[in-house]
Enzyme design. Structure first.
Site, PDB file in Angstrom:
ATOM      1  N   LYS A   1      -7.044   2.634  -2.537  1.00 50.54           N
ATOM      2  CA  LYS A   1      -7.687   3.575  -1.615  1.00 50.54           C
ATOM      3  C   LYS A   1      -8.401   4.630  -2.439  1.00 50.54           C
ATOM      4  CE  LYS A   1      -6.630   5.925   2.727  1.00 50.54           C
ATOM      5  NZ  LYS A   1      -5.657   6.023   3.808  1.00 50.54           N
TER       6      LYS A   1
ATOM      7  N   ASP B   1      -9.682  -2.852   1.297  1.00 47.64           N
ATOM      8  CA  ASP B   1      -9.805  -2.373   2.680  1.00 47.64           C
ATOM      9  C   ASP B   1     -11.202  -1.794   2.830  1.00 47.64           C
ATOM     10  OD1 ASP B   1      -9.776  -0.433   4.886  1.00 47.64           O
ATOM     11  OD2 ASP B   1      -7.621  -0.801   4.990  1.00 47.64           O
TER      12      ASP B   1
ATOM     13  N   ASP C   1     -12.195   9.059   8.452  1.00 49.44           N
ATOM     14  CA  ASP C   1     -11.182   8.102   8.919  1.00 49.44           C
ATOM     15  C   ASP C   1     -11.536   6.686   8.469  1.00 49.44           C
ATOM     16  OD1 ASP C   1      -8.913   7.134  10.410  1.00 49.44           O
ATOM     17  OD2 ASP C   1     -10.381   6.255  11.767  1.00 49.44           O
TER      18      ASP C   1
ATOM     19  N   GLU D   1      -3.033  -2.926  -2.484  1.00 50.30           N
ATOM     20  CA  GLU D   1      -4.194  -2.344  -1.792  1.00 50.30           C
ATOM     21  C   GLU D   1      -4.542  -0.953  -2.315  1.00 50.30           C
ATOM     22  OE1 GLU D   1      -3.513  -1.823   2.401  1.00 50.30           O
ATOM     23  OE2 GLU D   1      -5.536  -1.053   2.772  1.00 50.30           O
TER      24      GLU D   1
ATOM     25  N   ASP E   1      -7.289  -4.208  10.070  1.00 49.50           N
ATOM     26  CA  ASP E   1      -6.490  -2.995   9.865  1.00 49.50           C
ATOM     27  C   ASP E   1      -7.156  -1.816  10.565  1.00 49.50           C
ATOM     28  OD1 ASP E   1      -4.698  -1.116   9.074  1.00 49.50           O
ATOM     29  OD2 ASP E   1      -5.352  -1.015   6.986  1.00 49.50           O
TER      30      ASP E   1
ATOM     31  N   TRP F   1       0.864  -1.184   0.000  1.00 48.76           N
ATOM     32  CA  TRP F   1       0.000   0.000   0.000  1.00 48.76           C
ATOM     33  C   TRP F   1       0.901   1.235   0.000  1.00 48.76           C
ATOM     34  CZ3 TRP F   1      -0.396   4.085   3.549  1.00 48.76           C
ATOM     35  CH2 TRP F   1      -1.341   5.058   3.157  1.00 48.76           C
TER      36      TRP F   1
ATOM     37  N   HIS G   1     -11.775   1.934   2.494  1.00 46.80           N
ATOM     38  CA  HIS G   1     -11.172   2.653   1.366  1.00 46.80           C
ATOM     39  C   HIS G   1     -12.101   2.880   0.190  1.00 46.80           C
ATOM     40  CE1 HIS G   1      -6.691   1.834   2.538  1.00 46.80           C
ATOM     41  NE2 HIS G   1      -7.412   2.334   3.518  1.00 46.80           N
TER      42      HIS G   1
ATOM     43  N   ASP H   1      -9.958   3.888   9.553  1.00 44.28           N
ATOM     44  CA  ASP H   1      -9.315   2.849  10.373  1.00 44.28           C
ATOM     45  C   ASP H   1      -9.772   2.773  11.821  1.00 44.28           C
ATOM     46  OD1 ASP H   1      -7.145   2.076   8.298  1.00 44.28           O
ATOM     47  OD2 ASP H   1      -6.947   4.237   8.462  1.00 44.28           O
TER      48      ASP H   1
ATOM     49  N   HIS I   1      -8.781  -6.149   4.146  1.00 41.86           N
ATOM     50  CA  HIS I   1      -8.435  -5.416   5.354  1.00 41.86           C
ATOM     51  C   HIS I   1      -9.735  -5.090   6.061  1.00 41.86           C
ATOM     52  CE1 HIS I   1      -4.046  -3.867   4.806  1.00 41.86           C
ATOM     53  NE2 HIS I   1      -4.143  -5.171   4.919  1.00 41.86           N
TER      54      HIS I   1
HETATM   55  C1  RNT Z   1      -3.781   2.780   4.805  1.00 38.86           C
HETATM   56  C2  RNT Z   1      -3.933   1.331   4.479  1.00 38.86           C
HETATM   57  C3  RNT Z   1      -2.830   0.451   5.007  1.00 38.86           C
HETATM   58  C4  RNT Z   1      -2.392   0.835   6.399  1.00 38.86           C
HETATM   59  C5  RNT Z   1      -1.408  -0.117   7.027  1.00 38.86           C
HETATM   60  C6  RNT Z   1      -0.761   0.476   8.230  1.00 38.86           C
HETATM   61  O1  RNT Z   1      -4.869   3.515   4.436  1.00 38.86           O
HETATM   62  O2  RNT Z   1      -5.162   0.872   4.950  1.00 38.86           O
HETATM   63  O3  RNT Z   1      -3.227  -0.863   4.940  1.00 38.86           O
HETATM   64  O4  RNT Z   1      -3.480   0.949   7.254  1.00 38.86           O
HETATM   65  O5  RNT Z   1      -0.504  -0.515   6.099  1.00 38.86           O
HETATM   66 ZN    ZN Z   2      -5.540  -1.231   4.866  1.00 36.98          ZN
END
Ligand code: RNT
Ligand code: ZN
Length: 424
Positions: free
Chosen positions: A233, A264, A299, A231, A331, A190, A267, A301, A291
């Site tokens: 986003k 993810d 946000d 990955e 994640d 990523w 994302h 995460d 993820h």
């Molecule tokens: C960031 C991605 C990635 C990170 C990690 C720490 O937006 O989700 O996966 O969260 O690599």
């Molecule tokens: Zn991620």
């Protein structure tokens, strides 16, 4: 703390077993199936993605940790100790996800294009002792060469080459970890590359990124040791208008180059659920990395909880019969609460969602679907929402020797007193 006593858990399980058998589900078998589920815990939740390079911690990258709960792990030994505590409260055998910045290089500074397997010796030995698998991520942020906001897609050749070399080193390390442990190591790429405001040239960076990835993946490794993934986003902090590695970019790249895609959950557009994407992707690919995360406003995460998005995800994996193809990695990162509590909440929620998906009488839903009776299908989906899942979950925790219900919080309270509070 809330805890159902053992006798009642067993009685409730026997009752639940009968109820589930009336809808054609064998709960004992589901408990066995749970043994094949190994989710990956993000080591970075334990130290706010600071890592061991001795720098200033997380910078740039469009990700941000907020909060200041005391007791952050400051080195490998503390982080592993905390992870062990978390793992002891999570039923089943799981994995730990590392980032390159968790290399242990002694007192010597080793830059990211120079790291090697020896810097992960301690992690490997620890994983062996605990009989768990490890996953890996090159770290393309928190570094002066990432300050421009571009890494693998940078127009600057020197910067780009540095990151390509880092990507190559990471794959070398990941495949060696996989070989050492005899358990395939997922190496997920990523990058934060993107821009805050409207770019005038979106194409150039994407072409560069493609070339950089080609170079990184030009080295071939045994797939039983390493699974490569990329990955995407949609946007990040400071990359609101343009992310080079978008979903379309990586989906095309992954399918053309036989690497796995990573989705993810945080994302995508806020109302877009990734559950529907699974069957589409698995039609063309044998592997998929998820993820598991929770987006809240901007946000991506937050700590994972048992919500509709998570259930939609696990039910879809089950309905695709794909728990052997989909790798599940958590994640999230939150420094505003006890970090071990965060790991355990997220992992238990994910496992609960997986278990619920395995207990769902899908065959009955399909029966109605095939008859064309969609009213019955929807009604059954609603009725199945309150089958006694929790009785099977409690039994699972009991069988695996981890605290049931909320009693794990007592363990954390003690650990906070005895260990975390002493880290000053
Ligand atoms: C960031 C991605 C990635 C990170 C990690 C720490 O937006 O989700 O996966 O969260 O690599
Ligand atoms: Zn991620």
């Amino acid at each position: 703390m809330f805890r159902i006593d053992e006798d009642n858990i067993n009685k409730a399980y026997e009752q639940a077993k009968k109820i589930f058998s009336q809808v054609g589900i064998d709960t004992d078998k589901v408990l066995e199936e749970m043994d094949k589920i190994h989710i990956s815990l993000p080591c970075w939740q334990g130290d706010d993605i600071v890592g061991f390079e001795g720098g200033e911690g997380l910078t740039g990258g469009g990700i941000l940790v907020t909060g200041n709960w005391p007791g952050r792990a400051r080195n490998g030994d503390e982080l592993r100790q905390d992870l062990e505590k978390a793992l002891s409260l999570i039923p089943g055998k799981h994995r730990v996800n590392l980032h390159a910045i968790y290399a242990e290089t002694g007192n010597k500074f080793v830059d990211r294009d120079q790291i090697s397997i020896e810097h992960f010796e301690k992690w490997i030995n620890w994983a062996k002792e605990n009989e768990i698998g490890l996953d890996f991520n090159p770290t393309f942020f928190s570094h002066e060469k990432a300050n421009s906001g571009f890494t693998l897609s940078s127009k600057n050749k020197e910067i780009r080459t540095f990151w390509i070399n880092h990507g190559k080193k990471s794959r070398e390390i990941a495949s060696a970890i996989g070989k050492e442990l005899g358990k395939q190591c997922v190496n997920n790429v990523w990058i934060p590359d993107g821009s805050k405001d409207l770019p005038a040239d979106r194409m150039e960076h994407r072409k560069i990124l493609k070339d950089s990835l080609d170079e990184i993946f030009s080295v071939k490794y045994d797939k039983s040791d390493i699974l490569d993934s990329v990955e995407s986003k949609l946007f990040g902090i400071g990359s609101e208008s343009y992310v080079v590695g978008s979903h379309e970019f990586y989906m095309a790249y992954a399918f053309k180059n036989d690497v796995a895609l990573c989705l993810d959950m945080g994302h995508f557009h806020p109302t877009e659920n990734i559950a529907d994407k699974i069957s589409a992707i698995l039609t063309f690919s044998d592997d998929l990395l998820i993820h598991v995360s929770r987006g809240v406003r901007w946000d991506s995460d937050h700590v994972v909880i048992l919500n509709d998005e998570l259930l939609a995800l696990t039910k879809e994996i089950r309905r695709c019969n794909a728990y052997d193809k989909v790798r599940i990695a958590l994640d999230f990162f939150d420094a505003s609460i006890n970090r071990i509590t965060a790991w355990v909440i997220g992992a238990r929620a994910t496992l609960k969602a997986i278990m619920i998906s395995l207990l769902e009488p899908v065959h009955l839903l399909r029966e109605e679907e095939n008859k064309g009776n969609f009213g019955n299908r929807l009604a059954l989906m609603e009725e199945f929402k309150d089958l006694p899942y929790s009785s099977v979950w409690d039994k699972y925790c009991l069988d695996k020797g981890v605290p049931t219900n909320a009693s794990w919080l007592e363990v954390i309270e003690r650990y906070e007193e005895e260990v975390l509070s002493k880290r000053k």
